[in-house]
Enzyme design. Structure first.
Site, short mmCIF file in Angstrom:
data_model
loop_
_atom_site.label_atom_id
_atom_site.label_comp_id
_atom_site.label_asym_id
_atom_site.label_seq_id
_atom_site.Cartn_x
_atom_site.Cartn_y
_atom_site.Cartn_z
CB SER A 22 7.59 -9.72 -30.93
OG SER A 22 8.70 -9.58 -32.06
CG ASN A 108 17.90 -1.97 -31.77
OD1 ASN A 108 17.40 -3.07 -31.77
ND2 ASN A 108 19.20 -2.27 -31.10
CB THR A 153 -22.60 17.95 -3.47
OG1 THR A 153 -23.21 18.04 -2.25
CG2 THR A 153 -22.67 18.93 -4.35
CG HIS A 154 -21.23 15.03 0.02
ND1 HIS A 154 -20.03 14.68 0.66
CD2 HIS A 154 -21.53 16.23 -0.04
CE1 HIS A 154 -19.62 16.06 0.49
NE2 HIS A 154 -20.39 17.04 0.22
CB SER A 275 -31.88 -11.78 -15.02
OG SER A 275 -32.07 -12.95 -14.27
CG ASN A 283 -29.35 -7.00 -15.12
OD1 ASN A 283 -30.11 -6.39 -14.26
ND2 ASN A 283 -29.15 -8.39 -15.17
CD GLU A 288 -23.77 -3.53 -14.04
OE1 GLU A 288 -24.90 -3.55 -13.15
OE2 GLU A 288 -23.59 -4.95 -14.48
CE1 TYR A 315 14.26 -2.82 -28.83
CE2 TYR A 315 15.84 -4.59 -28.40
CZ TYR A 315 14.84 -4.02 -28.66
OH TYR A 315 13.64 -5.16 -28.81
CD GLN A 320 9.58 -9.04 -28.69
OE1 GLN A 320 10.50 -8.86 -29.47
NE2 GLN A 320 9.22 -10.26 -28.13
CE LYS A 323 6.70 -3.87 -31.04
NZ LYS A 323 7.84 -3.73 -29.82
N1 ARG Z 1 10.85 -7.40 -31.65
C1 ARG Z 1 11.45 -6.44 -31.50
C2 ARG Z 1 10.88 -5.49 -30.62
O1 ARG Z 1 9.76 -5.29 -30.73
C3 ARG Z 1 12.08 -5.62 -32.51
C4 ARG Z 1 13.65 -5.19 -32.18
C5 ARG Z 1 14.74 -6.29 -31.97
N2 ARG Z 1 15.81 -5.82 -31.67
C6 ARG Z 1 16.62 -6.55 -31.18
N3 ARG Z 1 17.94 -5.84 -30.87
N4 ARG Z 1 16.69 -7.60 -30.85
O2 ARG Z 1 11.47 -4.49 -29.59
#
Ligand code: ARG
Length: 459
Positions: A22, A108, A153-154, A275, A283, A288, A315, A320, A323
């Site tokens: 990650s 965790n 309205t409408h 354009s 535009n 938009e 957990y 993950q 994010k």
């Molecule tokens: N990268 C993990 C997350 O975003 C961190 C926690 C990892 N914990 C684990 N037990 N693998 O959740």
């Protein structure tokens, strides 16, 4: 180096690493991760879980890493996630003491804490941006106190309103959005650290101390919930979705009112586009695009809700997935709010066109019916008489404003000369002095009230 490699005889496959890691996106959490680790290390030292010297060494090392990342001399790379990166870096700098940082915690509770710190600060930024947008809307509302426009309205002309009323309506919406972020912040501001992997810890930790150091209101009351609660992400995405829905409606009004057909608003050149083939075009790409991005933000809300729905306690790696959608949601939301504030700060108005439009197409018909009703004619009867007048006008190419008093009287004897004043757009808007109404007087009260409610976020 993997934090957990001791148990494994073979390294993970390259593609499994790429899939699992990650770091490419959670490196955004580096400040929160280091800040939370410093608080944790201080507590470990104070509680005698590690020595005071070790604690000081760890904190010093972490602060140096913070500086190095901030000034660009340390690049975040080469680890599974931001937690591993910081810990590896610390160990490579201070040796064995660094290996004690992870005592009495797990990734965790660590990631849950880091992410809360990040989302909390993002929440504060959003509230600030919303406040700024509301101030721009209020400036436009103040300008608009003097002018009238048709209310719809409408998407059919309904009744004349003061231009300021339009902007206040959006200011109310964005103030509710700020309130929503503010109230979510209270629920978010509870610290998971100390929940361990899922069950707490056997070390004599002081969770209150860490919570205070990190400005959390309190430690969470249940460790299983602590490591797996991501309500705050879903709430943020919902709050963002609601704000985007308001932005999107505002975009639609701006696009519509700036068409050649309406021509009430003029978006400045700085916030318009052209354009490639039609030289005359100006535009509204910015509003938009903003309207379009609303779908994407709603998507992030659905994604997080769906990710969360089937996860057993506590957990699981599914979490993950909280994010990337969030980061995009945050980016898009903030840029939309900020650019809308700029666009509105630079927008201009064709007040004559709005004024003419506010009177035409029988937008003052309700006031004709009200005129009769105020003279004792039952409203339903007055409505019927006015309907006949409108039909007669349409058939004879006339307007409520150019009918003579004699012509009015052929429909009902209660009409008097003051009907000519009554059917002016300005009179109609000014007459709506009820609390929350569209008259300049009510609009000024509304501005005062919004300012007062906004002041809470302006400290
Ligand atoms: N990268 C993990 C997350 O975003 C961190 C926690 C990892 N914990 C684990 N037990 N693998 O959740």
């Amino acid at each position: 180096m993997k934090l957990w490699e001791g148990r494994f005889a073979a390294p993970t496959a390259k593609d499994a690493d790429l899939f699992n890691d990650s770091l490419p996106f959670d490196k955004k959490l580096w400040k929160a991760d280091i800040t939370a680790s410093v608080a944790h290390a201080r507590m470990l030292g104070k509680c005698g879980i590690i020595s005071a010297d070790e604690s000081a060494l760890i904190c010093g090392g972490l602060e140096k890493i913070y500086e190095d990342i901030e000034n660009g001399t340390l690049e975040i790379q080469g680890a599974e996630d931001i937690h591993s990166f910081v810990e590896n870096e610390l160990v490579s700098r201070i040796g064995d003491a660094g290996k004690k940082l992870h005592t009495a915690r797990s990734r965790n509770d660590q990631v849950a804490t880091d992410f809360r710190l990040y989302v909390r600060s993002s929440t504060d930024t959003v509230i600030e941006s919303l406040s700024n947008l509301i101030e721009v809307l209020l400036n436009n509302a103040e300008y608009g106190v003097k002018y009238i426009m048709p209310g719809y309205t409408h998407l059919r002309k309904a009744q004349p309103i003061c231009l300021g009323h339009f902007f206040n309506a959006y200011a109310e919406m964005f103030l509710r959005d700020a309130d929503r972020f503010y109230s979510s912040r209270k629920r978010l501001n509870v610290m998971p650290l100390g929940s361990g992997a899922l069950a707490g810890t056997s070390y004599p930790i002081d969770r209150d101390m860490v919570a205070t150091l990190l400005d959390f209101d309190k430690p969470c009351d249940n460790s299983l919930d602590g490591v797996s609660d991501r309500d705050f992400v879903a709430e943020y995405c919902f709050n963002a979705s609601m704000a985007m829905s308001h932005l999107s409606r505002l975009c639609e009004d701006i696009i519509l009112y700036s068409t050649e057909e309406f021509g009430y608003f003029e978006i400045s050149d700085e916030y318009s586009t052209g354009s490639s083939i039609m030289p005359q075009k100006k535009n509204p790409d910015i509003p938009e695009l903003m309207r379009g991005k609303t779908g994407r933000i709603y998507g992030h809300l659905m994604a997080i809700l769906t990710t969360l729905k089937g996860i057993p306690l506590a957990y699981n790696k599914d979490l993950q997935e909280d994010k990337e959608g969030f980061f995009d949601c945050e980016n898009q939301l903030l840029s939309c709010i900020n650019i809308m504030a700029e666009l509105l700060d630079n927008i201009t108005f064709n007040t004559n066109k709005m004024k003419k439009a506010a009177e035409s197409d029988f937008a003052c018909a309700t006031d004709v019916a009200d005129y009769l009703a105020k003279k004792g004619v039952p409203f339903r009867t007055a409505h019927g008489v006015t309907g006949k007048i409108v039909r007669w006008c349409i058939e004879n190419g006339r307007t409520l404003q150019n009918m003579t008093i004699d012509e009015y009287q052929t429909f009902d004897e209660h009409f008097d000369i003051d009907i000519c004043e009554t059917v002016k757009g300005k009179t109609c808007a000014e007459a709506r002095t009820s609390f929350g109404g569209a008259s300049p007087k009510s609009v000024k009260e509304n501005i005062r009230s919004i300012k007062k409610r906004l002041s809470k976020y302006k400290e």
